[in-house]
Design a protein around this motif. Sequence first.
Motif, PDB file in Angstrom:
ATOM      1  N   VAL A  49      49.720  89.409  68.661  1.00  0.00           N
ATOM      2  CA  VAL A  49      49.352  89.471  67.547  1.00  0.00           C
ATOM      3  C   VAL A  49      49.269  88.128  67.376  1.00  0.00           C
ATOM      4  N   ASN A  50      48.403  88.177  66.470  1.00  0.00           N
ATOM      5  CA  ASN A  50      47.816  86.821  65.857  1.00  0.00           C
ATOM      6  C   ASN A  50      49.317  86.581  64.688  1.00  0.00           C
ATOM      7  N   LEU A  51      49.890  85.512  64.422  1.00  0.00           N
ATOM      8  CA  LEU A  51      50.726  85.910  63.617  1.00  0.00           C
ATOM      9  C   LEU A  51      50.106  84.092  62.889  1.00  0.00           C
ATOM     10  N   HIS A  52      50.439  83.876  61.995  1.00  0.00           N
ATOM     11  CA  HIS A  52      50.196  82.803  60.998  1.00  0.00           C
ATOM     12  C   HIS A  52      51.241  82.204  60.025  1.00  0.00           C
ATOM     13  N   LEU A  53      52.430  81.832  60.017  1.00  0.00           N
ATOM     14  CA  LEU A  53      53.189  81.574  58.837  1.00  0.00           C
ATOM     15  C   LEU A  53      52.946  80.784  57.014  1.00  0.00           C
ATOM     16  N   LYS A  54      53.347  80.442  56.393  1.00  0.00           N
ATOM     17  CA  LYS A  54      53.326  79.179  55.853  1.00  0.00           C
ATOM     18  C   LYS A  54      54.824  79.527  54.720  1.00  0.00           C
ATOM     19  N   PRO A  55      55.190  77.889  53.970  1.00  0.00           N
ATOM     20  CA  PRO A  55      56.197  77.455  54.009  1.00  0.00           C
ATOM     21  C   PRO A  55      56.208  77.672  52.727  1.00  0.00           C
ATOM     22  N   LEU A  56      56.688  78.736  51.628  1.00  0.00           N
ATOM     23  CA  LEU A  56      56.746  78.981  49.939  1.00  0.00           C
ATOM     24  C   LEU A  56      57.912  77.468  49.722  1.00  0.00           C
ATOM     25  N   MET A  57      57.678  77.779  48.714  1.00  0.00           N
ATOM     26  CA  MET A  57      58.526  76.508  47.911  1.00  0.00           C
ATOM     27  C   MET A  57      58.518  77.181  46.512  1.00  0.00           C
ATOM     28  N   SER A  58      59.956  77.250  45.679  1.00  0.00           N
ATOM     29  CA  SER A  58      60.215  77.693  44.546  1.00  0.00           C
ATOM     30  C   SER A  58      60.075  76.734  42.990  1.00  0.00           C
ATOM     31  N   ALA A  59      59.974  77.057  42.142  1.00  0.00           N
ATOM     32  CA  ALA A  59      59.250  75.880  40.974  1.00  0.00           C
ATOM     33  C   ALA A  59      60.264  74.971  40.851  1.00  0.00           C
ATOM     34  N   GLU A  60      61.938  75.467  41.432  1.00  0.00           N
ATOM     35  CA  GLU A  60      62.503  73.802  41.734  1.00  0.00           C
ATOM     36  C   GLU A  60      61.853  73.187  43.027  1.00  0.00           C
ATOM     37  N   ASP A  61      61.461  73.132  44.289  1.00  0.00           N
ATOM     38  CA  ASP A  61      61.078  72.541  44.931  1.00  0.00           C
ATOM     39  C   ASP A  61      59.952  71.733  44.380  1.00  0.00           C
ATOM     40  N   LEU A  62      59.039  72.488  44.170  1.00  0.00           N
ATOM     41  CA  LEU A  62      57.783  71.959  43.073  1.00  0.00           C
ATOM     42  C   LEU A  62      58.535  70.583  42.580  1.00  0.00           C
ATOM     43  N   ASP A  63      59.194  71.164  40.930  1.00  0.00           N
ATOM     44  CA  ASP A  63      59.877  69.762  40.789  1.00  0.00           C
ATOM     45  C   ASP A  63      60.153  68.539  41.137  1.00  0.00           C
ATOM     46  N   ALA A  64      60.434  69.278  41.791  1.00  0.00           N
ATOM     47  CA  ALA A  64      61.687  67.845  42.859  1.00  0.00           C
ATOM     48  C   ALA A  64      60.263  66.848  43.195  1.00  0.00           C
ATOM     49  N   ALA A  65      59.322  67.848  43.562  1.00  0.00           N
ATOM     50  CA  ALA A  65      58.624  67.317  44.433  1.00  0.00           C
ATOM     51  C   ALA A  65      57.825  65.989  43.575  1.00  0.00           C
ATOM     52  N   ALA A  66      57.933  66.758  42.298  1.00  0.00           N
ATOM     53  CA  ALA A  66      57.045  66.206  41.197  1.00  0.00           C
ATOM     54  C   ALA A  66      57.216  64.622  41.176  1.00  0.00           C
ATOM     55  N   ARG A  67      59.423  64.584  41.040  1.00  0.00           N
ATOM     56  CA  ARG A  67      60.012  63.653  40.342  1.00  0.00           C
ATOM     57  C   ARG A  67      60.183  62.194  41.616  1.00  0.00           C
ATOM     58  N   LYS A  68      59.304  62.298  43.230  1.00  0.00           N
ATOM     59  CA  LYS A  68      59.222  62.111  43.695  1.00  0.00           C
ATOM     60  C   LYS A  68      57.971  60.787  43.371  1.00  0.00           C
ATOM     61  N   THR A  69      58.013  59.515  44.409  1.00  0.00           N
ATOM     62  CA  THR A  69      56.563  58.812  44.019  1.00  0.00           C
ATOM     63  C   THR A  69      56.473  57.866  44.941  1.00  0.00           C
ATOM     64  N   PRO A  70      56.403  58.470  46.027  1.00  0.00           N
ATOM     65  CA  PRO A  70      55.530  57.996  47.431  1.00  0.00           C
ATOM     66  C   PRO A  70      54.908  57.012  46.938  1.00  0.00           C
ATOM     67  N   SER A  71      54.363  56.029  47.971  1.00  0.00           N
ATOM     68  CA  SER A  71      53.185  55.279  48.316  1.00  0.00           C
ATOM     69  C   SER A  71      52.015  55.632  49.709  1.00  0.00           C
ATOM     70  N   TYR A  72      50.596  55.327  48.162  1.00  0.00           N
ATOM     71  CA  TYR A  72      49.471  56.006  49.700  1.00  0.00           C
ATOM     72  C   TYR A  72      48.628  54.947  49.779  1.00  0.00           C
ATOM     73  N   ARG A  73      47.976  54.286  49.765  1.00  0.00           N
ATOM     74  CA  ARG A  73      46.575  53.787  49.917  1.00  0.00           C
ATOM     75  C   ARG A  73      44.834  55.057  51.020  1.00  0.00           C
ATOM     76  N   ALA A  74      44.268  55.022  49.481  1.00  0.00           N
ATOM     77  CA  ALA A  74      43.469  55.846  49.330  1.00  0.00           C
ATOM     78  C   ALA A  74      41.790  55.068  50.916  1.00  0.00           C
ATOM     79  N   PRO A  75      42.366  55.960  51.339  1.00  0.00           N
ATOM     80  CA  PRO A  75      40.587  54.491  51.897  1.00  0.00           C
ATOM     81  C   PRO A  75      40.023  54.412  51.817  1.00  0.00           C
ATOM     82  N   GLY A  76      39.553  53.359  52.189  1.00  0.00           N
ATOM     83  CA  GLY A  76      38.318  52.082  51.249  1.00  0.00           C
ATOM     84  C   GLY A  76      39.185  51.352  50.222  1.00  0.00           C
ATOM     85  N   GLN A  77      40.466  51.675  49.883  1.00  0.00           N
ATOM     86  CA  GLN A  77      40.833  51.271  48.814  1.00  0.00           C
ATOM     87  C   GLN A  77      41.556  49.599  48.877  1.00  0.00           C
TER      88      GLN A  77
END
Length: 106
Positions: free
Chosen positions: A78-106
């Motif tokens: 068997v060739n098995l692939h897993l994908k973690p699932l998130m609830s709408a509330e999980d996504l809300d919590a993630a959207a409230r976070k503010t990580p820092s990131y510099r795009a390539p070349g900037q």
Amino acid sequence: MSKYLFEANYVGDGIKGLMREGGTKRRDAVVEALKSVDGSLESFYYAFGETDVVGVFDIPDQANAVALSLMINSTGAVNLHLKPLMSAEDLDAAARKTPSYRAPGQ
């Protein structure tokens, strides 16, 4: 508990085993495998096309999910692939976070 979408394809002897045992026995084998890592099956469907089996299961943590995936994939049947699932509330919590990131070349 964490939810995972799983997609699986039967390979080689796995196809022969499915044909010999039938769909319900293979589903029962998944239920037993999940019990061994304190998980449970939410849904399980056979399909045709690119993917043979799809479904959702609950499992306590990533380590158990990976252990189960490694064990199943190590059979070569068997060739098995897993994908973690998130609830709408999980996504809300993630959207409230503010990580820092510099795009390539900037």
